[in-house]
Design a protein around this motif. Sequence first.
Motif, PDB file in Angstrom:
ATOM      1  N   ALA A   1      19.458 -38.710  15.908  1.00  0.00           N
ATOM      2  CA  ALA A   1      20.733 -38.372  15.267  1.00  0.00           C
ATOM      3  C   ALA A   1      20.526 -37.438  14.086  1.00  0.00           C
ATOM      4  O   ALA A   1      21.326 -36.528  13.856  1.00  0.00           O
ATOM      5  CB  ALA A   1      21.442 -39.645  14.819  1.00  0.00           C
ATOM      6  N   SER A   2      19.438 -37.642  13.359  1.00  0.00           N
ATOM      7  CA  SER A   2      19.186 -36.776  12.197  1.00  0.00           C
ATOM      8  C   SER A   2      18.954 -35.328  12.639  1.00  0.00           C
ATOM      9  O   SER A   2      19.384 -34.398  11.968  1.00  0.00           O
ATOM     10  CB  SER A   2      18.024 -37.288  11.356  1.00  0.00           C
ATOM     11  OG  SER A   2      16.792 -37.113  12.011  1.00  0.00           O
TER      12      SER A   2
ATOM     13  N   LEU B   1      22.502 -33.930  13.746  1.00  0.00           N
ATOM     14  CA  LEU B   1      23.401 -33.729  12.609  1.00  0.00           C
ATOM     15  C   LEU B   1      22.801 -32.862  11.506  1.00  0.00           C
ATOM     16  O   LEU B   1      23.485 -32.535  10.540  1.00  0.00           O
ATOM     17  CB  LEU B   1      23.810 -35.085  12.021  1.00  0.00           C
ATOM     18  CG  LEU B   1      24.634 -35.981  12.940  1.00  0.00           C
ATOM     19  CD1 LEU B   1      24.823 -37.356  12.313  1.00  0.00           C
ATOM     20  CD2 LEU B   1      25.976 -35.342  13.265  1.00  0.00           C
TER      21      LEU B   1
ATOM     22  N   LEU C   1      20.935 -40.690   6.745  1.00  0.00           N
ATOM     23  CA  LEU C   1      21.611 -41.388   7.841  1.00  0.00           C
ATOM     24  C   LEU C   1      21.474 -42.893   7.691  1.00  0.00           C
ATOM     25  O   LEU C   1      22.440 -43.630   7.885  1.00  0.00           O
ATOM     26  CB  LEU C   1      21.040 -40.957   9.188  1.00  0.00           C
ATOM     27  CG  LEU C   1      21.596 -39.665   9.760  1.00  0.00           C
ATOM     28  CD1 LEU C   1      20.943 -39.351  11.096  1.00  0.00           C
ATOM     29  CD2 LEU C   1      23.084 -39.736   9.926  1.00  0.00           C
TER      30      LEU C   1
ATOM     31  N   ARG D   1      30.746 -40.457  11.625  1.00  0.00           N
ATOM     32  CA  ARG D   1      29.981 -39.445  12.365  1.00  0.00           C
ATOM     33  C   ARG D   1      28.525 -39.881  12.528  1.00  0.00           C
ATOM     34  O   ARG D   1      27.948 -39.761  13.612  1.00  0.00           O
ATOM     35  CB  ARG D   1      30.075 -38.113  11.638  1.00  0.00           C
ATOM     36  CG  ARG D   1      29.897 -36.934  12.549  1.00  0.00           C
ATOM     37  CD  ARG D   1      30.114 -35.664  11.817  1.00  0.00           C
ATOM     38  NE  ARG D   1      28.827 -35.333  11.200  1.00  0.00           N
ATOM     39  CZ  ARG D   1      28.622 -34.382  10.336  1.00  0.00           C
ATOM     40  NH1 ARG D   1      29.602 -33.655   9.909  1.00  0.00           N
ATOM     41  NH2 ARG D   1      27.436 -34.137   9.870  1.00  0.00           N
ATOM     42  N   ALA D   2      27.943 -40.387  11.461  1.00  0.00           N
ATOM     43  CA  ALA D   2      26.553 -40.863  11.515  1.00  0.00           C
ATOM     44  C   ALA D   2      26.424 -42.025  12.494  1.00  0.00           C
ATOM     45  O   ALA D   2      25.525 -42.035  13.347  1.00  0.00           O
ATOM     46  CB  ALA D   2      26.084 -41.280  10.129  1.00  0.00           C
TER      47      ALA D   2
ATOM     48  N   GLU E   1      26.779 -40.861  16.186  1.00  0.00           N
ATOM     49  CA  GLU E   1      25.634 -40.077  16.660  1.00  0.00           C
ATOM     50  C   GLU E   1      24.386 -40.937  16.817  1.00  0.00           C
ATOM     51  O   GLU E   1      23.625 -40.757  17.781  1.00  0.00           O
ATOM     52  CB  GLU E   1      25.369 -38.897  15.728  1.00  0.00           C
ATOM     53  CG  GLU E   1      24.532 -37.815  16.362  1.00  0.00           C
ATOM     54  CD  GLU E   1      25.135 -37.249  17.648  1.00  0.00           C
ATOM     55  OE1 GLU E   1      24.377 -37.126  18.638  1.00  0.00           O
ATOM     56  OE2 GLU E   1      26.329 -36.920  17.681  1.00  0.00           O
TER      57      GLU E   1
ATOM     58  N   HIS F   1      31.824 -39.217   7.102  1.00  0.00           N
ATOM     59  CA  HIS F   1      30.398 -39.003   7.365  1.00  0.00           C
ATOM     60  C   HIS F   1      29.737 -40.275   7.895  1.00  0.00           C
ATOM     61  O   HIS F   1      28.793 -40.209   8.671  1.00  0.00           O
ATOM     62  CB  HIS F   1      29.667 -38.456   6.125  1.00  0.00           C
ATOM     63  CG  HIS F   1      29.469 -39.438   5.026  1.00  0.00           C
ATOM     64  ND1 HIS F   1      28.353 -40.224   4.932  1.00  0.00           N
ATOM     65  CD2 HIS F   1      30.244 -39.767   3.965  1.00  0.00           C
ATOM     66  CE1 HIS F   1      28.442 -41.004   3.868  1.00  0.00           C
ATOM     67  NE2 HIS F   1      29.581 -40.738   3.258  1.00  0.00           N
TER      68      HIS F   1
END
Length: 127
Positions: A25-26, A29, A36, A11-12, A15, A8
Amino acid sequence: MTFQVKFHQLRAFVEVAKQGSIRGASRVLNLSQPALTKSIKELEEGIAAQLFIRRSKGVTLTECGESFYQHASLILEELRSAQDDIRQRQGQQAGQINIGMGASIARLLMPAVIKRFHQQHPQVKVR
């Protein structure tokens, strides 16, 4: 003790880098901005490097962030590829592939190739 990077967090990080902001990004996702921010902070602390420069209009990657982004992107792409491979082997992934070539090669070579491909990937249409 070695820091273990979590999926995670990768991925965070990727993004946020792509979007140039925590907010963007928030949305992509479907996670809260604080979640995040926490993931990024834990990642930066764990690898002992600042990855982003925070600005009023978003974030930009540091030199370390640029390098880490290249690696993190490849890791995520390899994971996606591995998942796709498993789905294909289980016959769960379908799609279509288009092949262009000369007529003589198509008649001589392709029937055997397409037959073998269909045995391995029965859900994929070849055109």
